[in-house]
Every structure is written in C-alpha cells, then in structure tokens.
Design an enzyme around this catalytic site. Structure first.
Site, PDB file in Angstrom:
ATOM      1  N   SER A 216       0.837  -1.197   0.000  1.00  0.00           N
ATOM      2  CA  SER A 216       0.000   0.000   0.000  1.00  0.00           C
ATOM      3  C   SER A 216       0.876   1.253   0.000  1.00  0.00           C
ATOM      4  CB  SER A 216      -0.916   0.008   1.232  1.00  0.00           C
ATOM      5  OG  SER A 216      -0.158   0.256   2.405  1.00  0.00           O
ATOM      6  N   SER A 218       0.858   3.493   2.507  1.00  0.00           N
ATOM      7  CA  SER A 218       0.851   4.054   3.857  1.00  0.00           C
ATOM      8  C   SER A 218       2.222   4.504   4.341  1.00  0.00           C
ATOM      9  CB  SER A 218       0.275   3.036   4.846  1.00  0.00           C
ATOM     10  OG  SER A 218       1.142   1.931   5.003  1.00  0.00           O
ATOM     11  N   LYS A 273       4.755  -0.218   9.654  1.00  0.00           N
ATOM     12  CA  LYS A 273       4.613   1.192  10.010  1.00  0.00           C
ATOM     13  C   LYS A 273       5.897   1.637  10.705  1.00  0.00           C
ATOM     14  CE  LYS A 273       0.238   1.002   8.816  1.00  0.00           C
ATOM     15  NZ  LYS A 273      -0.209   1.569   7.529  1.00  0.00           N
ATOM     16  N   SER A 403      -2.997   6.485   5.937  1.00  0.00           N
ATOM     17  CA  SER A 403      -2.425   5.334   6.628  1.00  0.00           C
ATOM     18  C   SER A 403      -3.378   4.856   7.716  1.00  0.00           C
ATOM     19  CB  SER A 403      -1.068   5.702   7.249  1.00  0.00           C
ATOM     20  OG  SER A 403      -0.596   4.662   8.079  1.00  0.00           O
TER      21      SER A 403
END
Length: 448
Positions: A216, A218, A273, A403
């Site tokens: 993705s 994010s 993350k 995100s």
C-alpha cells in the site's frame, strides 16, 4: 523494431506451443533412447520450437500486459492449487507401489502410461499454482506452510530411502543386470530437491531475514507500493516459527524504527509502520506533527509532492530517534480529497494521471490536498493517545493522511512484532507500463 519482434513472437506462440507439446508427449516417448534413458533429439522443427517456446511466452505476456497476466494467474492458481495434493499423492502411490511392477514386466526403461506422463508434467505447474496463491494471499502463515512442506517432503524422502527404494531395487534386480542404474521416481526426486530448500528457507525466515512486499501507500515516500524489503528477524529477539514465542532476547525496538508486525485485529496479516511511541510515552498528533511527551517533533517542509496519484501534498523531513526520514502530509480539515469529489463541488484540480489499480477500483483516480489554515478547524488526523502501556508500541505511517495505523486500530502488543525493516532488495509494480515495472534505482536502498 522491438515492438515488431514482440508482435511476431506473439503470433508464433500458438504453433510453437503445439509443436512443442506434440513432440513432448507424443513423438518424444516413441523415439530411441540414449544411454541415460532420454529420447534422442527430435527433428529440427521440434528443436526450434523448444528454443522459441520461452521467448514466445514472454512476448505474449508483454503484449497482453504484466499486470493483466498476473491477475489471470492469481485467478487460475486458486482452483489449480487444490489439485496439487491429490495429484501428488496419486503419483507418489504409483511411484512406490505400481511403477516397480511395470518395470518388472517391461524393463527398467518401460514408459509410463500417457496419463501418468501428463500427471508428472502438470505437477510442477500445480506446485507453481500453490506458490502463486501463497504469494497473493493477504492472510497466510508462511512459516506454517514452510514447516508443513519441510515435514511432508522430508517424510517422503525418508520413507523412500528406508523402505521403498530397497523394495524397488529388489524387485528390479530380478529382471535387469546388477549394475544397471535404476531411475528414481519423479515424486521422490521432487521431495529430495524441495526438502533442503524448504527447510533452509524456514530457518532463514524464522531466525535471520524475511522478505516482505509493500502492499500500500501508507509508508510513502519512504516505501512504495511494489517495494520488496528485507526484515531483520533477530533485531527484537528470536522467536519459534509458527508459535511466535520468543526464546532469546537480542534487542529492543527503538523509536523511529520501521517495523513489520502482525496486524492486531487479524494476526494472520503482516503490517508495516514506523514506531512512534514506546511504553510509557504520551503521544499526540497535531496538524500532522508528532508531540511525544510534550516535545513537538518538527516537520521541515521540503517541497510539494506530485506523482500523478497525489497532488499538492507536502513533503517534509522528520527526525525520530536515530532516523531522519521523509513524511507526506496535508494539513486540512477534511484530509485528502478525491478529484471526482472536488469536481462535484465545482473545485478545479490539476489533471491526475494515476492508474494504480486499487485507486481506479475505488474511484476518483487519486488524492488531492487542499490545505486549510488552523483557524478553519482542526486537522482531520489530529489524535491524542493515552499513555502507551508496558509491552505495547504505537505505530504510524509516514503517509500521515493515508495510513490505517494506531490512530485507527490501536497499539501493537510486543508479541506481534515480526522484525525491523532494513533494506529494499527489489521493486516490482505490475501496474506500471513496461519497462517501468521495475524501479532499478530503489534496489539496495537502506530504509531510514
């Protein structure tokens, strides 16, 4: 010129495939065999088809589009993967129980029935289908799959070595000279070849490094959709595969680390993350700035970020712990907007050229930042966290306004940590046009 060659090879693909398949399954088995038991080379047309097969298939893929072909493969892989186990068991039973009897009756080089030859031919295809399904699955425990594969292939190889090979050699000793080499069954050969690979990969993934694909936006601009990264598995302690229980402590997470972890609402899915909050920290997000234990972490704006999928988004530099990295943010009351949504309200935006599949499917074509001042209202992503409890960590993406992170689903327990992201080892995005599907400049980049 290059496009013409691709087009010609695409036209030739069907006749080449027909000639290759006929020689492989029909003409080849009828030809005389050499000392190694393999059919002698066929006529020139068959050898030419064998040489052209791979270039023709590559040309067809390039003509259709890599992304489209990958989507087809994913759809085909699911039903084919279910056939892998029954076909493998069928061929294994034949290898151990039925094939030795045929060899006794017809000699050590007696050909297998046509149906069995087809089975042995499609078995690698079915194995590839299983691999494709594993890679494309959103929720799958690769360690469990590798453990099961290691046990299954090791068991087949071990049983053949201890029991069935002796029986096979004893049966064939009655009809062949003493020093005649007896071919190993194809299923056993696959097991013997796969076992060390699966076992070594299991050990490497569990205790040293694990590959991970960024799925993705994010973590943009640090990590892009299509980046393949290396995850250091021993950075935060060694864990048993499948059980995920730590048995050796070798380090602790540090603020600013890019971390891969098991998604708390669904531990079968891996997320990535940046670690922002450690146990005991109090964290706020205010106007896309982090405020950690009362200290405001500066965002030093560099420029505007426009890539065809994002427009007018601010690109800034941030320092967390020992890591200095880039952040994308949009200080706006309503966050990022879609061009179609803005057009509906009569707001003109720059033309978007975004063609990423997920954005096209969602509609709107991309994201636009229409920044607003603090006087107009609070930023869309402002958030205040309670004190991070012991044994938990707070994670936020570098793409602050796109995100799903701790602001949405909460904190990450320590036992969910997988490892520390260290380096980009490959980049491949099938949604980009050829030859841009691979971004060579990103390969080998260190992750800050």
């Amino acid at each position: 010129m290059f496009q013409m060659i691709i087009l010609i090879l695409s036209w030739l693909s069907l006749p080449v495939l027909i000639v290759w398949a006929y020689d492989k399954w029909v003409a080849g088995p009828k030809r005389p065999k050499n000392a190694e038991g393999e059919p002698v080379p066929g006529p020139a047309i068959a050898q030419t088809a064998d040489w052209l097969l791979v270039p023709c298939l590559v040309a067809v893929v390039m003509n259709i589009g890599v992304g489209t072909v990958l989507d087809w493969l994913k759809q085909i892989a699911e039903p084919l993967s279910w056939l892998a186990l029954p076909v493998g068991v069928w061929l294994l039973v034949d290898s151990w129980l039925l094939a030795p009897r045929r060899r006794v009756r017809g000699g050590v080089n007696a050909p297998d029935p046509a149906l069995l030859r087809i089975g042995y031919f499609i078995l690698p295809v079915l194995v590839v289908a299983v691999v494709v399904r594993m890679i494309s699955a959103e929720s799958l425990d690769f360690s469990l799959v590798l453990l099961m594969l290691s046990v299954a292939t090791g068991l087949v190889w071990g049983l053949d070595t201890l029991i069935f090979r002796k029986r096979r050699e004893a049966a064939l000793a009655q009809v062949v000279p003493k020093d005649t080499p007896i071919p190993e069954p194809g299923t056993v050969d696959y097991a013997r070849s796969f076992f060390p690979v699966a076992f070594i990969v299991l050990l490497v993934r569990a205790f040293i490094f694990e590959p991970f694909r960024i799925p993705s936006d994010s973590m943009m601009p640090t990590l892009l959709d299509g980046d393949f990264i290396v995850v250091n598995k021993y950075a935060y302690g060694l864990r048993w595969p499948v059980l995920n229980e730590k048995f050796l402590g070798s380090g602790t997470p540090q603020r600013g680390d890019v971390v891969v972890f098991r998604y708390p609402p669904d531990p079968g899915v891996n997320y990535i993350k940046r670690l922002v909050g450690l146990p005991g920290d109090r964290v706020e997000v205010h106007d896309d700035h982090l405020v950690i234990n009362g200290e405001n972490i500066p965002l030093v704006d560099q420029d505007k970020f426009n890539d065809g999928c994002y427009a007018n988004v601010s690109l800034a530099t941030e320092k967390l712990g020992e890591h200095t990295h880039h952040v994308m943010h949009c200080r706006a009351e309503y966050g990022l907007r879609r061009p179609a949504e803005l057009a509906y309200h009569g707001i003109q935006v720059p033309p978007m050229s975004c063609d990423r599949k997920k954005l096209v499917e969602e509609g709107g074509g991309g994201y636009v930042c229409l920044a607003t001042s603090p006087e107009s209202g609070a930023d869309n992503n402002d958030h205040v966290f309670d004190v991070v409890p012991a044994g938990h960590y707070l994670m936020i993406g570098d793409n602050r306004d796109n995100s799903a992170d701790s602001r949405v689903w909460g904190l990450v327990p320590e036992q969910n940590l997988v490892g520390k992201a260290t380096r980009i080892w490959f980049n491949f995005d099938s949604q980009r046009p050829l030859p841009k599907v691979i971004n060579w400049r990103r390969i080998g980049t260190k992750i800050e």
